[in-house]
Design a protein around this motif. Structure first.
Motif, PDB file in Angstrom:
ATOM      1  N   ASP A  75      31.314  56.231 -52.570  1.00  0.00           N
ATOM      2  CA  ASP A  75      30.542  55.354 -51.646  1.00  0.00           C
ATOM      3  C   ASP A  75      31.655  54.722 -50.815  1.00  0.00           C
ATOM      4  OD1 ASP A  75      28.147  56.424 -53.076  1.00  0.00           O
ATOM      5  OD2 ASP A  75      28.516  55.031 -54.610  1.00  0.00           O
ATOM      6  N   ASP A  76      31.449  53.375 -50.963  1.00  0.00           N
ATOM      7  CA  ASP A  76      32.291  52.666 -49.909  1.00  0.00           C
ATOM      8  C   ASP A  76      34.015  52.373 -50.692  1.00  0.00           C
ATOM      9  OD1 ASP A  76      30.864  52.508 -47.799  1.00  0.00           O
ATOM     10  OD2 ASP A  76      29.657  50.919 -48.385  1.00  0.00           O
ATOM     11  N   GLU A  77      33.988  52.549 -51.658  1.00  0.00           N
ATOM     12  CA  GLU A  77      35.190  52.165 -52.274  1.00  0.00           C
ATOM     13  C   GLU A  77      36.167  53.442 -52.401  1.00  0.00           C
ATOM     14  OE1 GLU A  77      36.937  50.448 -56.959  1.00  0.00           O
ATOM     15  OE2 GLU A  77      35.150  51.657 -56.778  1.00  0.00           O
ATOM     16  N   ILE A  78      37.483  52.729 -51.950  1.00  0.00           N
ATOM     17  CA  ILE A  78      38.595  53.701 -51.973  1.00  0.00           C
ATOM     18  C   ILE A  78      39.005  53.728 -53.242  1.00  0.00           C
ATOM     19  CG2 ILE A  78      41.010  54.184 -50.852  1.00  0.00           C
ATOM     20  CD1 ILE A  78      40.073  52.665 -48.487  1.00  0.00           C
ATOM     21  N   VAL A  79      39.236  55.096 -53.784  1.00  0.00           N
ATOM     22  CA  VAL A  79      39.712  55.511 -54.972  1.00  0.00           C
ATOM     23  C   VAL A  79      41.104  56.532 -54.874  1.00  0.00           C
ATOM     24  CG1 VAL A  79      37.243  55.265 -56.203  1.00  0.00           C
ATOM     25  CG2 VAL A  79      38.183  57.481 -55.282  1.00  0.00           C
ATOM     26  N   GLY A  80      41.451  56.767 -53.647  1.00  0.00           N
ATOM     27  CA  GLY A  80      42.340  57.726 -53.749  1.00  0.00           C
ATOM     28  C   GLY A  80      42.792  57.964 -52.339  1.00  0.00           C
ATOM     29  N   LEU A  81      43.866  58.898 -52.104  1.00  0.00           N
ATOM     30  CA  LEU A  81      44.521  59.768 -50.918  1.00  0.00           C
ATOM     31  C   LEU A  81      44.434  60.905 -51.253  1.00  0.00           C
ATOM     32  CD1 LEU A  81      46.830  58.121 -48.544  1.00  0.00           C
ATOM     33  CD2 LEU A  81      47.672  60.430 -49.755  1.00  0.00           C
ATOM     34  N   LEU A  82      44.089  61.909 -50.023  1.00  0.00           N
ATOM     35  CA  LEU A  82      44.464  63.186 -50.287  1.00  0.00           C
ATOM     36  C   LEU A  82      45.149  63.492 -48.855  1.00  0.00           C
ATOM     37  CD1 LEU A  82      42.320  66.022 -51.366  1.00  0.00           C
ATOM     38  CD2 LEU A  82      43.117  65.987 -49.217  1.00  0.00           C
ATOM     39  N   LEU A  89      47.535  71.352 -49.830  1.00  0.00           N
ATOM     40  CA  LEU A  89      47.502  70.203 -50.339  1.00  0.00           C
ATOM     41  C   LEU A  89      49.125  69.663 -50.358  1.00  0.00           C
ATOM     42  CD1 LEU A  89      45.721  67.996 -51.757  1.00  0.00           C
ATOM     43  CD2 LEU A  89      46.394  68.951 -53.889  1.00  0.00           C
ATOM     44  N   TRP A  90      49.146  68.516 -49.670  1.00  0.00           N
ATOM     45  CA  TRP A  90      50.759  67.975 -49.359  1.00  0.00           C
ATOM     46  C   TRP A  90      50.552  66.852 -50.391  1.00  0.00           C
ATOM     47  CZ3 TRP A  90      51.754  64.121 -45.294  1.00  0.00           C
ATOM     48  CH2 TRP A  90      53.381  63.813 -45.347  1.00  0.00           C
ATOM     49  N   ARG A  91      49.731  65.917 -50.587  1.00  0.00           N
ATOM     50  CA  ARG A  91      49.531  64.922 -51.569  1.00  0.00           C
ATOM     51  C   ARG A  91      48.289  64.481 -52.032  1.00  0.00           C
ATOM     52  NH1 ARG A  91      54.297  62.049 -49.142  1.00  0.00           N
ATOM     53  NH2 ARG A  91      55.828  63.503 -49.561  1.00  0.00           N
ATOM     54  N   LEU A  92      48.141  64.446 -53.355  1.00  0.00           N
ATOM     55  CA  LEU A  92      46.745  63.640 -54.014  1.00  0.00           C
ATOM     56  C   LEU A  92      47.151  62.407 -55.082  1.00  0.00           C
ATOM     57  CD1 LEU A  92      43.798  64.005 -54.544  1.00  0.00           C
ATOM     58  CD2 LEU A  92      44.311  65.788 -56.281  1.00  0.00           C
ATOM     59  N   LEU A  93      46.652  61.703 -54.672  1.00  0.00           N
ATOM     60  CA  LEU A  93      46.897  60.261 -55.628  1.00  0.00           C
ATOM     61  C   LEU A  93      45.241  59.607 -55.748  1.00  0.00           C
ATOM     62  CD1 LEU A  93      49.521  57.650 -55.370  1.00  0.00           C
ATOM     63  CD2 LEU A  93      46.945  56.947 -55.774  1.00  0.00           C
ATOM     64  N   ILE A  94      44.998  59.758 -56.994  1.00  0.00           N
ATOM     65  CA  ILE A  94      43.773  58.906 -57.551  1.00  0.00           C
ATOM     66  C   ILE A  94      44.350  57.660 -58.270  1.00  0.00           C
ATOM     67  CG2 ILE A  94      41.879  59.071 -58.955  1.00  0.00           C
ATOM     68  CD1 ILE A  94      41.763  61.279 -56.696  1.00  0.00           C
ATOM     69  N   ARG A 106      38.577  65.892 -58.891  1.00  0.00           N
ATOM     70  CA  ARG A 106      38.018  67.487 -58.778  1.00  0.00           C
ATOM     71  C   ARG A 106      37.245  67.314 -57.627  1.00  0.00           C
ATOM     72  NH1 ARG A 106      38.153  71.689 -62.167  1.00  0.00           N
ATOM     73  NH2 ARG A 106      39.110  70.360 -63.629  1.00  0.00           N
ATOM     74  N   ALA A 107      36.331  66.467 -57.360  1.00  0.00           N
ATOM     75  CA  ALA A 107      35.261  66.433 -56.257  1.00  0.00           C
ATOM     76  C   ALA A 107      36.260  66.591 -54.980  1.00  0.00           C
ATOM     77  CB  ALA A 107      34.381  65.251 -56.228  1.00  0.00           C
ATOM     78  N   ALA A 108      37.113  65.623 -54.776  1.00  0.00           N
ATOM     79  CA  ALA A 108      38.009  65.628 -53.527  1.00  0.00           C
ATOM     80  C   ALA A 108      38.723  67.047 -53.369  1.00  0.00           C
ATOM     81  CB  ALA A 108      39.115  64.482 -53.709  1.00  0.00           C
ATOM     82  N   MET A 109      39.037  67.747 -54.364  1.00  0.00           N
ATOM     83  CA  MET A 109      39.536  68.999 -54.133  1.00  0.00           C
ATOM     84  C   MET A 109      38.529  69.916 -53.604  1.00  0.00           C
ATOM     85  SD  MET A 109      42.764  68.972 -54.549  1.00  0.00           S
ATOM     86  CE  MET A 109      43.083  71.027 -54.785  1.00  0.00           C
ATOM     87  N   GLY A 110      37.316  69.911 -53.993  1.00  0.00           N
ATOM     88  CA  GLY A 110      36.200  70.730 -53.541  1.00  0.00           C
ATOM     89  C   GLY A 110      36.119  70.389 -52.137  1.00  0.00           C
TER      90      GLY A 110
END
Length: 152
Positions: free
Chosen positions: A52-59, A81-86, A97-101
């Motif tokens: 929603d409006d909360e930032i939970v990670g970076l891709l 995919l260079w970087r993924l940080l939750i 998993r949702a971000a990767m989709g």
């Protein structure tokens, strides 16, 4: 609802506050490093992962078709995919998993035929995560990391 949105100025402080667990430290670059490095990486696209409006990670993605520094053996047609940080407080909730989709959808929409990433070999959880998404080791090691790939 999980979304990927290009990073904007107001996203910086929330992204800077996100940290991984102590066990994961050293396996992924801090968001500050990714955001500082991205303008100097051709073909780089950096997204805030939002619930929603909360930032939970970076891709962060690199389209190797636009990248000037593709290394020997890397797939020049792949979205990478260079970087993924939750953030540690947001892990194990399905956000990665949702971000990767969404990253797969982004790459498909751009016409990339394949998707790749790399992982530190000691990061068994990361390797298992990427394999659960259909990415398989290619046998290539780049900068000490295991390269994985899948067709889109």
């Amino acid at each position: 609802m999980i979304t990927l949105r290009p990073v904007e100025r107001d996203d910086l402080h929330p992204l800077f506050r996100l940290k991984v667990t102590a066990e994961q430290d050293g396996w992924v670059a801090p968001n500050e490093f990714t955001l500082a490095q991205a303008p100097y990486e051709t073909g780089a696209y950096v997204f805030a992962i939002r619930n929603d409006d909360e930032i939970v990670g970076l891709l962060a993605m690199i389209d190797f078709r636009e990248h000037a520094y593709v290394m020997e053996g890397e797939d020049r047609e792949a979205a990478n995919l260079w970087r993924l940080l939750i953030g540690a407080d947001h892990q194990n909730k399905g956000y990665g998993r949702a971000a990767m989709g969404l990253a797969f959808d982004w790459a498909r929409a751009r016409g990339n035929p394949r998707f790749g990433t790399s992982v530190v070999p000691e990061n068994a959880a990361g390797l298992a995560f990427y394999r659960s998404l259909g990415l398989e080791p290619t046998g290539l090691i780049v900068d000490g990391e295991t390269v994985l790939s899948r067709d889109l």
